[in-house]
Design a protein around this motif. Structure first.
Motif, PDB file in Angstrom:
ATOM      1  N   UNK A   1       0.852  -1.179   0.000  1.00 41.33           N
ATOM      2  CA  UNK A   1       0.000   0.000   0.000  1.00 41.33           C
ATOM      3  C   UNK A   1       0.897   1.241   0.000  1.00 41.33           C
ATOM      4  N   UNK A   2       0.707   2.100  -0.960  1.00 43.75           N
ATOM      5  CA  UNK A   2       1.520   3.304  -1.104  1.00 43.75           C
ATOM      6  C   UNK A   2       0.724   4.511  -0.626  1.00 43.75           C
ATOM      7  N   UNK A   3       1.022   4.990   0.575  1.00 44.93           N
ATOM      8  CA  UNK A   3       0.314   6.152   1.120  1.00 44.93           C
ATOM      9  C   UNK A   3       1.327   7.214   1.524  1.00 44.93           C
ATOM     10  N   UNK A   4       0.930   8.484   1.430  1.00 46.05           N
ATOM     11  CA  UNK A   4       1.836   9.542   1.897  1.00 46.05           C
ATOM     12  C   UNK A   4       2.094   9.359   3.396  1.00 46.05           C
ATOM     13  N   UNK A   5       3.349   9.465   3.779  1.00 46.58           N
ATOM     14  CA  UNK A   5       3.728   9.212   5.167  1.00 46.58           C
ATOM     15  C   UNK A   5       4.750  10.239   5.627  1.00 46.58           C
ATOM     16  N   UNK A   6       4.605  10.656   6.888  1.00 41.10           N
ATOM     17  CA  UNK A   6       5.574  11.552   7.519  1.00 41.10           C
ATOM     18  C   UNK A   6       5.982  10.967   8.862  1.00 41.10           C
ATOM     19  N   UNK A   7       7.077  11.469   9.390  1.00 42.07           N
ATOM     20  CA  UNK A   7       7.476  11.123  10.746  1.00 42.07           C
ATOM     21  C   UNK A   7       6.805  12.113  11.697  1.00 42.07           C
ATOM     22  N   UNK A   8       6.842  11.802  12.963  1.00 37.88           N
ATOM     23  CA  UNK A   8       6.196  12.665  13.954  1.00 37.88           C
ATOM     24  C   UNK A   8       6.729  14.093  13.904  1.00 37.88           C
ATOM     25  N   UNK A   9       8.038  14.250  13.724  1.00 38.47           N
ATOM     26  CA  UNK A   9       8.587  15.607  13.712  1.00 38.47           C
ATOM     27  C   UNK A   9       8.293  16.358  12.415  1.00 38.47           C
ATOM     28  N   UNK A  10       7.669  15.719  11.454  1.00 41.62           N
ATOM     29  CA  UNK A  10       7.276  16.401  10.209  1.00 41.62           C
ATOM     30  C   UNK A  10       5.817  16.860  10.223  1.00 41.62           C
ATOM     31  N   UNK A  11       5.087  16.571  11.302  1.00 42.92           N
ATOM     32  CA  UNK A  11       3.693  17.006  11.404  1.00 42.92           C
ATOM     33  C   UNK A  11       3.686  18.518  11.662  1.00 42.92           C
ATOM     34  N   UNK A  12       3.005  19.296  10.814  1.00 43.41           N
ATOM     35  CA  UNK A  12       2.932  20.744  11.074  1.00 43.41           C
ATOM     36  C   UNK A  12       2.249  21.020  12.424  1.00 43.41           C
ATOM     37  N   UNK A  13       2.685  22.079  13.088  1.00 44.77           N
ATOM     38  CA  UNK A  13       2.142  22.412  14.412  1.00 44.77           C
ATOM     39  C   UNK A  13       0.643  22.618  14.403  1.00 44.77           C
ATOM     40  N   UNK A  14       0.117  23.171  13.331  1.00 44.81           N
ATOM     41  CA  UNK A  14      -1.319  23.474  13.269  1.00 44.81           C
ATOM     42  C   UNK A  14      -2.118  22.394  12.539  1.00 44.81           C
ATOM     43  N   UNK A  15      -1.522  21.244  12.323  1.00 46.21           N
ATOM     44  CA  UNK A  15      -2.171  20.178  11.562  1.00 46.21           C
ATOM     45  C   UNK A  15      -3.326  19.549  12.336  1.00 46.21           C
ATOM     46  N   UNK A  16      -4.310  19.065  11.579  1.00 43.18           N
ATOM     47  CA  UNK A  16      -5.395  18.290  12.170  1.00 43.18           C
ATOM     48  C   UNK A  16      -4.883  16.863  12.331  1.00 43.18           C
ATOM     49  N   UNK A  17      -4.812  16.402  13.582  1.00 46.21           N
ATOM     50  CA  UNK A  17      -4.317  15.076  13.901  1.00 46.21           C
ATOM     51  C   UNK A  17      -5.515  14.181  14.201  1.00 46.21           C
ATOM     52  N   UNK A  18      -5.640  13.100  13.458  1.00 47.36           N
ATOM     53  CA  UNK A  18      -6.764  12.174  13.604  1.00 47.36           C
ATOM     54  C   UNK A  18      -6.266  10.864  14.200  1.00 47.36           C
ATOM     55  N   UNK A  19      -6.721  10.554  15.408  1.00 50.27           N
ATOM     56  CA  UNK A  19      -6.325   9.330  16.108  1.00 50.27           C
ATOM     57  C   UNK A  19      -7.389   8.271  15.830  1.00 50.27           C
ATOM     58  N   UNK A  20      -6.983   7.177  15.179  1.00 50.65           N
ATOM     59  CA  UNK A  20      -7.944   6.151  14.761  1.00 50.65           C
ATOM     60  C   UNK A  20      -7.904   4.900  15.650  1.00 50.65           C
ATOM     61  N   UNK A  21      -7.300   5.006  16.834  1.00 50.08           N
ATOM     62  CA  UNK A  21      -7.254   3.873  17.758  1.00 50.08           C
ATOM     63  C   UNK A  21      -8.625   3.679  18.426  1.00 50.08           C
ATOM     64  N   UNK A  22      -8.781   2.562  19.077  1.00 47.03           N
ATOM     65  CA  UNK A  22     -10.043   2.241  19.744  1.00 47.03           C
ATOM     66  C   UNK A  22     -10.200   3.045  21.034  1.00 47.03           C
ATOM     67  N   UNK A  23     -11.418   3.036  21.581  1.00 48.70           N
ATOM     68  CA  UNK A  23     -11.752   3.852  22.748  1.00 48.70           C
ATOM     69  C   UNK A  23     -10.825   3.625  23.942  1.00 48.70           C
ATOM     70  N   UNK A  24     -10.477   2.360  24.237  1.00 49.68           N
ATOM     71  CA  UNK A  24      -9.623   2.099  25.395  1.00 49.68           C
ATOM     72  C   UNK A  24      -8.218   2.647  25.182  1.00 49.68           C
ATOM     73  N   UNK A  25      -7.720   2.580  23.955  1.00 53.86           N
ATOM     74  CA  UNK A  25      -6.397   3.120  23.642  1.00 53.86           C
ATOM     75  C   UNK A  25      -6.406   4.643  23.779  1.00 53.86           C
ATOM     76  N   UNK A  26      -7.444   5.273  23.262  1.00 57.57           N
ATOM     77  CA  UNK A  26      -7.612   6.721  23.346  1.00 57.57           C
ATOM     78  C   UNK A  26      -7.661   7.160  24.810  1.00 57.57           C
ATOM     79  N   UNK A  27      -8.463   6.462  25.616  1.00 60.20           N
ATOM     80  CA  UNK A  27      -8.628   6.830  27.022  1.00 60.20           C
ATOM     81  C   UNK A  27      -7.317   6.724  27.794  1.00 60.20           C
TER      82      UNK A  27
END
Length: 106
Positions: A1-27
């Protein structure tokens, strides 16, 4: 699967971050600025995402987020996978919030 990917330090400060983990992981622990949308609910809830805004997708290690990134990009969104996920986030000592006394990634 070829998807655009960045490392954590490449995430822009004002970026919308979407966490797709399950509820227990999020909590247990997540990035304060993240939006929670479990991968298992994506098909029903993707309308909550602004189609005009780029989304940086994160999970625990990068596998689920890569699949979500591919799906979003195929459905008209602009999404980028975050390599290493929340495990890498925690290893770098970046801030976490959660329901317990000591937020952590599970």
């Amino acid at each position: 699967m070829d998807v655009p990917t960045v490392t954590i330090d490449q995430i822009p400060e004002d970026a919308r971050l979407l966490d797709v983990r399950e509820d227990d992981e999020w909590a247990a622990g997540h990035a304060e600025r993240a939006q929670h949308l479990p991968m298992t609910e994506l098909a029903e809830r993707y309308g909550e995402l602004p189609p005009e805004e780029e989304v940086y997708v994160i999970c625990r290690s990068g596998g689920r987020s890569a699949r979500v990134t591919a799906w979003l990009n195929q459905n008209g969104f602009t999404a980028t996978n975050v390599a290493g996920g929340m495990g890498e986030w925690q290893e770098r000592g970046l801030p976490l919030v959660g329901e317990g006394d000591t937020p952590h990634v599970i």
